[in-house]
Enzyme design. Sequence first.
Site, mmCIF file in Angstrom:
data_model
loop_
_atom_site.group_PDB
_atom_site.id
_atom_site.type_symbol
_atom_site.label_atom_id
_atom_site.label_comp_id
_atom_site.label_asym_id
_atom_site.label_seq_id
_atom_site.Cartn_x
_atom_site.Cartn_y
_atom_site.Cartn_z
ATOM 1 N N CYS A 42 -54.165 -32.959 -40.675
ATOM 2 C CA CYS A 42 -52.761 -33.437 -41.250
ATOM 3 C C CYS A 42 -52.706 -34.903 -41.270
ATOM 4 O O CYS A 42 -52.012 -35.659 -41.925
ATOM 5 C CB CYS A 42 -51.679 -32.795 -40.519
ATOM 6 S SG CYS A 42 -51.524 -31.291 -40.506
ATOM 7 N N GLU A 180 -47.268 -31.729 -61.662
ATOM 8 C CA GLU A 180 -47.133 -30.209 -61.187
ATOM 9 C C GLU A 180 -46.966 -29.352 -62.357
ATOM 10 O O GLU A 180 -45.858 -29.338 -63.031
ATOM 11 C CB GLU A 180 -45.910 -30.319 -60.305
ATOM 12 C CG GLU A 180 -45.467 -28.819 -59.848
ATOM 13 C CD GLU A 180 -46.538 -28.200 -58.952
ATOM 14 O OE1 GLU A 180 -46.644 -26.962 -59.456
ATOM 15 O OE2 GLU A 180 -46.990 -28.719 -58.076
ATOM 16 N N ASP A 283 -56.606 -20.139 -40.888
ATOM 17 C CA ASP A 283 -56.263 -20.330 -42.416
ATOM 18 C C ASP A 283 -56.906 -19.384 -43.006
ATOM 19 O O ASP A 283 -56.349 -18.887 -44.367
ATOM 20 C CB ASP A 283 -56.633 -21.816 -43.092
ATOM 21 C CG ASP A 283 -55.798 -22.989 -42.355
ATOM 22 O OD1 ASP A 283 -54.666 -22.542 -41.748
ATOM 23 O OD2 ASP A 283 -55.775 -23.907 -42.837
#
Length: 449
Positions: A42, A180, A283
């Site tokens: 992160c 996007e 994950d």
Amino acid sequence: MKIAVIGGVAAGTSAAARAKRKMPEAEITIFEQDTDISYSGCGLPYYISDLIEDREDVIIYTPQRFAEKKEVVVKSQHQVQEIKPQAKKIIVKDLKNDKIQEVDYDKLLISTGASPIEPPIDGSELENIFTLRNVNSADKIKDFIATNNPQQAVVIGGGYIGLEMAENLLESNIDVTVVEQAKQILTNFDEDMANIVEDHLVDKGVDVVTNDGVEKFVGEETVEKVITASGEEIETDFVLLSIGVKPNVELAQEAGIELGETGAIKVNSKLETSAPDVYAAGDCVETKHMITDEAVWIPLGSTANKQGRVAGSNLANLDDEFKGVLGTAISKVCDLGVARTGLTVKEAEDAGYQVVSSQIKTRNHAGYYPNAKILTIKLVVEEETGLILGAQVIGEEDADKKIDVLATAIYNEMKADELIELDLSYAPPFSIPKDGLMVAGIVADKKRQ
């Protein structure tokens, strides 16, 4: 007891450390194919922009330091190529010395994480097209920027990492375009809340293209243009692919371990897979949503750390459970904290709930005290019962504080009208007498009537 852990970073290292604390006599070995075993994924966008100057600051443990402090064996640059659950063996390749060995285990943890999605876009073989997943990939982006002084960048994907990278590229004085494919950025937020973030990005100078995918990349040896599906041509010096990630399940799947409906590894509350004495965390696994009880795959570092602790307890023959997730998350996008927990309106309706919602604007502290900032709070509430099902908070200050209170409220199955009963702190530099959370609860409850 021999415990083998496939993969480090959050879940693998947490599990190994926990298991060693609870069972000091266990022989624990971590096999990690990367050079780095424990780092802050992160924190990588901030390392790229030099906000975090030193590479070592995003490295939580080197393999050597982790091995010494936690008293486990760490084998970095070792790739597990096969799991043999019936024989309780794994086949490991030493990538540095090109040697293969067979390793026995009594218990095994799979924490293989996730990898960036790289769709087969025409021209994707061109240079200067990057993905961000680990420290080495961040190094490549950082080195490229330092060496080439790029002026323009295109970020493909408007999720957390894409928008954090957009911010940090702006810090490097690079003109940024975000593309996007969906009709909004932040597709895991309601559209009205995502639009607040889009407007903020535009105000900061970011070009935001929505409802338009990438058709191809164009250039000689390096990428020079991005061509969108609508035919728009965007000039660029480099591209960051941030379309999303996929769970690394190939190793488990080839071993006959069951996958869940999300495509990630299926585990029970003890993080046991379908194979005896084989656990999975992080994950690469799916989990249960605490509200809907449905299987979900929401890859977050916070979740991976918690799952690692539970897996470590169970590897050490304790009895621990991971109860699930609410999907609580927060991201910094330029000046805004952008946070969510529970279900959005769309997610709640898709799950079969009849809902009402409230969206209110408030201040993080008293308006007469200097530097008060606006917060937008949205609550999603079940119409019949008044139960809080979800929340989204966006603002320059205290979005983290508000979302954590609301995540706690949802976990404890509070109703919207009960928010007014919370005994929250108040002083002019910190808050207002009737907190915005209380107002949002009152407004949402009135809509039920």
